[in-house]
Design an enzyme around this catalytic site. Structure first.
Site, PDB file in Angstrom:
ATOM      1  N   ILE A 136      40.016  29.708  40.078  1.00 39.52           N
ATOM      2  CA  ILE A 136      39.222  30.918  40.000  1.00 39.52           C
ATOM      3  C   ILE A 136      39.299  31.398  38.551  1.00 39.52           C
ATOM      4  CG2 ILE A 136      39.395  31.613  42.420  1.00 39.52           C
ATOM      5  CD1 ILE A 136      41.679  33.421  41.782  1.00 39.52           C
ATOM      6  N   ASP A 137      38.290  32.125  38.128  1.00 36.99           N
ATOM      7  CA  ASP A 137      38.200  32.533  36.732  1.00 36.99           C
ATOM      8  C   ASP A 137      39.391  33.386  36.307  1.00 36.99           C
ATOM      9  OD1 ASP A 137      35.745  31.271  36.624  1.00 36.99           O
ATOM     10  OD2 ASP A 137      34.625  33.101  37.094  1.00 36.99           O
ATOM     11  N   MET A 138      39.643  33.419  35.006  1.00 30.35           N
ATOM     12  CA  MET A 138      40.776  34.163  34.463  1.00 30.35           C
ATOM     13  C   MET A 138      40.765  35.627  34.909  1.00 30.35           C
ATOM     14  SD  MET A 138      41.908  34.667  30.451  1.00 30.35           S
ATOM     15  CE  MET A 138      40.480  35.673  29.998  1.00 30.35           C
TER      16      MET A 138
END
Length: 307
Positions: A136-138
């Protein structure tokens, strides 16, 4: 590093474009250099960068050994939602990168997991991504499953490929979403002009489906729940922006100026993760509670709405 891909739904796509999407950590120019150097073959034969894929093609990809920095275990606190001898589910905070990459070789989730799991992580994805089957994105928070052995990794990878993992997110978007429920079905691929972005207007986009429902409306903003049928890069962010409702705080796909300056990136939380346990065969569902920043923002929007 070497691996292969079997072409299934990408017939007609240029091989350099295909590999740039399949390997987001490697630039298209780097892929083209590897093709030129003979490190990429189709059906065991070298090809040129403009080769168009055919259904059933076996793409073999190898990268010459490069000196990578040592990835060391780091004693970083983890919010563990579930753990057994096969898998561990983490509630990932904002600003944490999932695995090491150029510019982020420390402080990542992998560094923390190496310390916590004492090296007991699957090795299928190599030294930089031990145990990692999805990301999942930062700046996205929430549930992420990591595999401790190859059996678990192969099982979860298969479920991801079959789109059978239950992935439910919650988000706050710009605008008043009129429909109570809806589905966005639009292929997603690399943005034609900006490599770090994805787009529904990509020439060779891949099938992507997002189902959404409204949880609460706040006039200029809407609190929604999204269920992923597929799992493309930035899928929810791209799909909601494509229908005129970008995620609040998303300065990549939404307004450059955020009305809530303390936000760090998009307001998106991976709340529910459900999958078949790789060893027991039973369905396991994990729920990650909303982070404090998200709850405070909802409270603020309710106050503004009621005033």
């Amino acid at each position: 590093m070497s691996k292969y891909f079997l072409v299934e739904n990408e017939e007609g796509m240029r091989i350099d474009v295909y590999l740039a999407e399949e390997l987001p950590d490697i630039s298209r120019s780097r892929v083209q250099k590897l093709i030129k150097d003979g490190n990429i073959c189709v059906n065991e034969k070298p090809v040129k960068a403009n080769y168009r894929l055919v259904l059933g093609d076996r793409v073999t990809f190898s990268v010459p050994e490069a000196k990578e920095p040592d990835i060391v275990p780091e004693d970083i606190p983890l919010d563990i939602l579930y753990e057994d001898s096969d898998v561990i589910v983490i509630n990932k905070p904002k600003q944490m990168v999932v695995h090491p990459a150029p510019g982020h070789y420390s402080g990542t989730l992998v560094n923390a997991l190496m310390y916590h799991c004492k090296g007991d992580l699957s090795g299928i994805n190599g030294d930089l991504r031990p145990g990692i089957v999805h990301r999942i994105d930062m700046d996205t928070t929430g549930s992420l499953v990591v595999c401790k052995n190859d059996l678990a990794h192969q099982s979860l990878s298969g479920q991801l490929k079959e789109h059978s993992i239950n992935r439910i997110y919650e988000a706050i978007v710009h605008g008043n979403v009129k429909e109570d429920t809806g589905t966005v079905k639009a292929p997603i691929g690399r943005h034609p002009g900006e490599r770090k972005k994805m787009s529904v207007h990509a020439k060779n986009g891949r099938n992507a489906v997002t189902h959404y429902e409204v949880l609460e409306r706040f006039g200029n903003y809407t609190y929604i729940r999204c269920r992923l049928e597929t799992g493309r890069t930035h899928q929810i962010r791209v799909h909601m922006a494509s229908i005129g409702h970008p995620l609040l705080g998303d300065q990549v796909y939404g307004p450059k100026k955020c009305p809530f300056p303390k936000l760090e990136g998009q307001t998106l939380h991976a709340k529910t993760l459900g999958f078949i346990h790789p060893r027991s065969g039973e369905y396991l569902e994990i729920v990650a509670p909303l982070p404090d920043y998200f709850k405070r923002l909802l409270e603020l929007l309710k106050i503004v709405k009621d005033s």
